[in-house]
Design a protein around this motif. Structure first.
Motif, PDB file in Angstrom:
ATOM      1  N   ALA A 186     -19.715 -40.136  22.684  1.00 35.36           N
ATOM      2  CA  ALA A 186     -19.895 -39.437  23.953  1.00 35.36           C
ATOM      3  C   ALA A 186     -18.721 -38.512  24.265  1.00 35.36           C
ATOM      4  N   ARG A 187     -17.591 -38.785  23.647  1.00 35.43           N
ATOM      5  CA  ARG A 187     -16.373 -38.004  23.922  1.00 35.43           C
ATOM      6  C   ARG A 187     -16.006 -37.058  22.786  1.00 35.43           C
ATOM      7  N   TRP A 188     -16.418 -37.427  21.544  1.00 37.04           N
ATOM      8  CA  TRP A 188     -15.920 -36.698  20.386  1.00 37.04           C
ATOM      9  C   TRP A 188     -17.015 -36.426  19.368  1.00 37.04           C
ATOM     10  N   TRP A 189     -16.997 -35.232  18.833  1.00 34.17           N
ATOM     11  CA  TRP A 189     -17.801 -34.882  17.659  1.00 34.17           C
ATOM     12  C   TRP A 189     -16.915 -35.069  16.435  1.00 34.17           C
ATOM     13  N   VAL A 190     -17.404 -35.794  15.446  1.00 29.01           N
ATOM     14  CA  VAL A 190     -16.620 -36.083  14.241  1.00 29.01           C
ATOM     15  C   VAL A 190     -17.469 -35.764  13.024  1.00 29.01           C
ATOM     16  N   ALA A 191     -16.879 -35.105  12.045  1.00 28.90           N
ATOM     17  CA  ALA A 191     -17.604 -34.786  10.820  1.00 28.90           C
ATOM     18  C   ALA A 191     -16.638 -34.784   9.644  1.00 28.90           C
ATOM     19  N   GLU A 192     -17.216 -34.824   8.458  1.00 22.59           N
ATOM     20  CA  GLU A 192     -16.437 -34.789   7.225  1.00 22.59           C
ATOM     21  C   GLU A 192     -16.690 -33.465   6.525  1.00 22.59           C
ATOM     22  N   ARG A 194     -15.460 -31.565   3.075  1.00 18.81           N
ATOM     23  CA  ARG A 194     -14.712 -31.650   1.816  1.00 18.81           C
ATOM     24  C   ARG A 194     -13.798 -32.865   1.783  1.00 18.81           C
ATOM     25  N   GLY A 195     -14.331 -33.978   2.275  1.00 24.73           N
ATOM     26  CA  GLY A 195     -13.589 -35.227   2.209  1.00 24.73           C
ATOM     27  C   GLY A 195     -12.514 -35.400   3.254  1.00 24.73           C
ATOM     28  N   ARG A 196     -12.486 -34.506   4.257  1.00 28.23           N
ATOM     29  CA  ARG A 196     -11.474 -34.614   5.311  1.00 28.23           C
ATOM     30  C   ARG A 196     -12.131 -34.601   6.687  1.00 28.23           C
ATOM     31  N   VAL A 197     -11.460 -35.238   7.647  1.00 24.49           N
ATOM     32  CA  VAL A 197     -12.032 -35.412   8.982  1.00 24.49           C
ATOM     33  C   VAL A 197     -11.806 -34.158   9.831  1.00 24.49           C
ATOM     34  N   HIS A 198     -12.894 -33.717  10.477  1.00 27.95           N
ATOM     35  CA  HIS A 198     -12.824 -32.671  11.493  1.00 27.95           C
ATOM     36  C   HIS A 198     -13.320 -33.273  12.806  1.00 27.95           C
ATOM     37  N   LEU A 199     -12.736 -32.832  13.897  1.00 25.16           N
ATOM     38  CA  LEU A 199     -13.042 -33.441  15.197  1.00 25.16           C
ATOM     39  C   LEU A 199     -12.953 -32.392  16.293  1.00 25.16           C
ATOM     40  N   ILE A 217      -6.824 -35.501   7.341  1.00 28.13           N
ATOM     41  CA  ILE A 217      -6.910 -36.917   6.988  1.00 28.13           C
ATOM     42  C   ILE A 217      -8.058 -37.114   6.012  1.00 28.13           C
ATOM     43  N   ASP A 218      -7.775 -37.711   4.863  1.00 30.83           N
ATOM     44  CA  ASP A 218      -8.823 -38.021   3.887  1.00 30.83           C
ATOM     45  C   ASP A 218      -9.632 -39.215   4.374  1.00 30.83           C
ATOM     46  N   ALA A 219     -10.944 -39.035   4.482  1.00 31.76           N
ATOM     47  CA  ALA A 219     -11.793 -40.116   4.977  1.00 31.76           C
ATOM     48  C   ALA A 219     -13.251 -39.761   4.756  1.00 31.76           C
ATOM     49  N   GLU A 220     -14.078 -40.782   4.820  1.00 30.06           N
ATOM     50  CA  GLU A 220     -15.525 -40.611   4.810  1.00 30.06           C
ATOM     51  C   GLU A 220     -16.025 -40.903   6.223  1.00 30.06           C
ATOM     52  N   VAL A 221     -16.918 -40.075   6.725  1.00 31.92           N
ATOM     53  CA  VAL A 221     -17.495 -40.285   8.046  1.00 31.92           C
ATOM     54  C   VAL A 221     -18.891 -40.870   7.881  1.00 31.92           C
ATOM     55  N   LEU A 222     -19.102 -42.059   8.418  1.00 34.78           N
ATOM     56  CA  LEU A 222     -20.367 -42.768   8.311  1.00 34.78           C
ATOM     57  C   LEU A 222     -21.148 -42.595   9.598  1.00 34.78           C
ATOM     58  N   THR A 223     -22.450 -42.284   9.476  1.00 31.74           N
ATOM     59  CA  THR A 223     -23.291 -42.113  10.649  1.00 31.74           C
ATOM     60  C   THR A 223     -24.448 -43.096  10.594  1.00 31.74           C
ATOM     61  N   GLY A 224     -25.273 -43.086  11.626  1.00 32.56           N
ATOM     62  CA  GLY A 224     -26.372 -44.037  11.695  1.00 32.56           C
ATOM     63  C   GLY A 224     -25.946 -45.289  12.441  1.00 32.56           C
ATOM     64  N   ARG A 225     -26.905 -46.156  12.676  1.00 32.12           N
ATOM     65  CA  ARG A 225     -26.634 -47.372  13.443  1.00 32.12           C
ATOM     66  C   ARG A 225     -25.807 -48.360  12.627  1.00 32.12           C
ATOM     67  N   CYS A 226     -24.727 -48.830  13.236  1.00 35.33           N
ATOM     68  CA  CYS A 226     -23.851 -49.823  12.609  1.00 35.33           C
ATOM     69  C   CYS A 226     -24.460 -51.219  12.767  1.00 35.33           C
ATOM     70  N   GLY A 227     -23.980 -52.149  11.983  1.00 35.26           N
ATOM     71  CA  GLY A 227     -24.431 -53.530  12.100  1.00 35.26           C
ATOM     72  C   GLY A 227     -24.139 -54.137  13.456  1.00 35.26           C
ATOM     73  N   PRO A 233     -20.137 -42.679  15.377  1.00 38.80           N
ATOM     74  CA  PRO A 233     -19.719 -42.465  13.993  1.00 38.80           C
ATOM     75  C   PRO A 233     -18.546 -43.360  13.635  1.00 38.80           C
ATOM     76  N   ARG A 234     -18.444 -43.671  12.346  1.00 36.52           N
ATOM     77  CA  ARG A 234     -17.347 -44.496  11.844  1.00 36.52           C
ATOM     78  C   ARG A 234     -16.551 -43.711  10.816  1.00 36.52           C
ATOM     79  N   VAL A 235     -15.255 -43.805  10.892  1.00 37.60           N
ATOM     80  CA  VAL A 235     -14.358 -43.116   9.966  1.00 37.60           C
ATOM     81  C   VAL A 235     -13.802 -44.139   8.993  1.00 37.60           C
ATOM     82  N   LEU A 236     -14.152 -43.964   7.718  1.00 38.08           N
ATOM     83  CA  LEU A 236     -13.683 -44.877   6.678  1.00 38.08           C
ATOM     84  C   LEU A 236     -12.490 -44.205   6.002  1.00 38.08           C
ATOM     85  N   LEU A 237     -11.302 -44.651   6.391  1.00 33.02           N
ATOM     86  CA  LEU A 237     -10.077 -44.009   5.921  1.00 33.02           C
ATOM     87  C   LEU A 237      -9.813 -44.363   4.466  1.00 33.02           C
ATOM     88  N   GLY A 238      -9.343 -43.361   3.698  1.00 27.48           N
ATOM     89  CA  GLY A 238      -9.086 -43.569   2.281  1.00 27.48           C
ATOM     90  C   GLY A 238      -7.791 -44.306   2.028  1.00 27.48           C
TER      91      GLY A 238
END
Length: 238
Positions: A186-192, A194-199, A217-227, A233-238
């Motif tokens: 609700a506060r932030w747009w997050v995307a990946e 080329r393997g880096r986080v943009h916000l 920051i090197d990371a993978e951005v995971l979307t969709g419903r979490c467990g 969104p979830r940021v999986l840091l490398g």
């Protein structure tokens, strides 16, 4: 005269109808570039509400004892954490996130029955392990949510930890269910890219918007419903 002047100023302040909307002018860096952004009291309230849910999911609640590792200049990120702990009914202590305050952290660890450690920094951990092993200090703490360098240091010692860390102007918090640290959608747009986080910020009515910024920051951005049920969104840091 000084005391009288201060008393008059305080009395005058109490007559004001509204406090300034801006709570903080804060700063984050990407490489060698510094970015300033404003945080309003409305932002603090929204962040507190979001964090109450995130921390409550870890079982932090009434009567739980928590150690928060945060520095004074990090209020834009960590005041909502403090507010959420208060609303959850937790008892908390605070130590600086800098290496020189490592002894205070250990004193709190020894004197309190800690249920959680939040925001542990890599430099604090590095200073602590010169005197005691990371396993000895943290193995018996039920919840450890740390900054990336500390997560890596703890993992090397065989101690599992989740992530709680500033991520540019946002705060990223891992949940108990899945890897990756949640960022409030609700506060932030997050995307990946080329393997880096943009916000960027996307809440209407902010004192000052944060345009799309590559955080370096090197990371993978995971979307969709979490467990855990969240669609943040979830940021999986490398």
């Amino acid at each position: 005269m000084m005391v009288r002047a201060q008393s008059l100023a305080l009395a005058r302040a109490k007559t004001l109808d509204h406090r300034p909307e801006v709570a903080y002018v804060a700063r984050f860096t990407t490489g060698e570039v510094s970015h300033e952004f404003k945080v309003t009291w409305s932002d603090i309230g929204r962040d507190t509400e979001w964090l109450r849910g995130r921390l409550g999911a870890w079982g932090i609640g009434q009567g739980k004892q928590v150690l928060l590792s945060a520095s004074g200049h990090e209020g834009a990120w960590f005041l909502p954490v403090i507010n959420a702990l208060k609303e959850l009914g937790a008892t908390y202590a605070i130590a600086e996130a800098m290496a020189w305050d490592w002894q205070r952290s250990l004193v709190f660890r020894e004197d309190l029955e800690l249920y959680a450690v939040l925001g542990l920094s890599g430099e604090t951990l590095a200073a602590q392990v010169e005197h005691r092993s990371a396993r000895e200090i943290y193995e018996d703490v039920p919840v450890v949510l740390a900054r990336p360098a500390a997560v890596a240091g703890l993992a090397a010692a065989g101690v599992g930890a989740g992530v709680l860390t500033p991520l540019g102007p946002a705060l990223a918090v891992q949940c108990p269910e899945s890897p990756g640290a949640h960022v409030d959608a609700a506060r932030w747009w997050v995307a990946e890219r080329r393997g880096r986080v943009h916000l960027s910020s996307r809440s209407a009515g902010r004192a000052a918007d944060v345009p799309e910024t590559g955080l370096g920051i090197d990371a993978e951005v995971l979307t969709g419903r979490c467990g855990c049920g969240s669609t943040d969104p979830r940021v999986l840091l490398g």
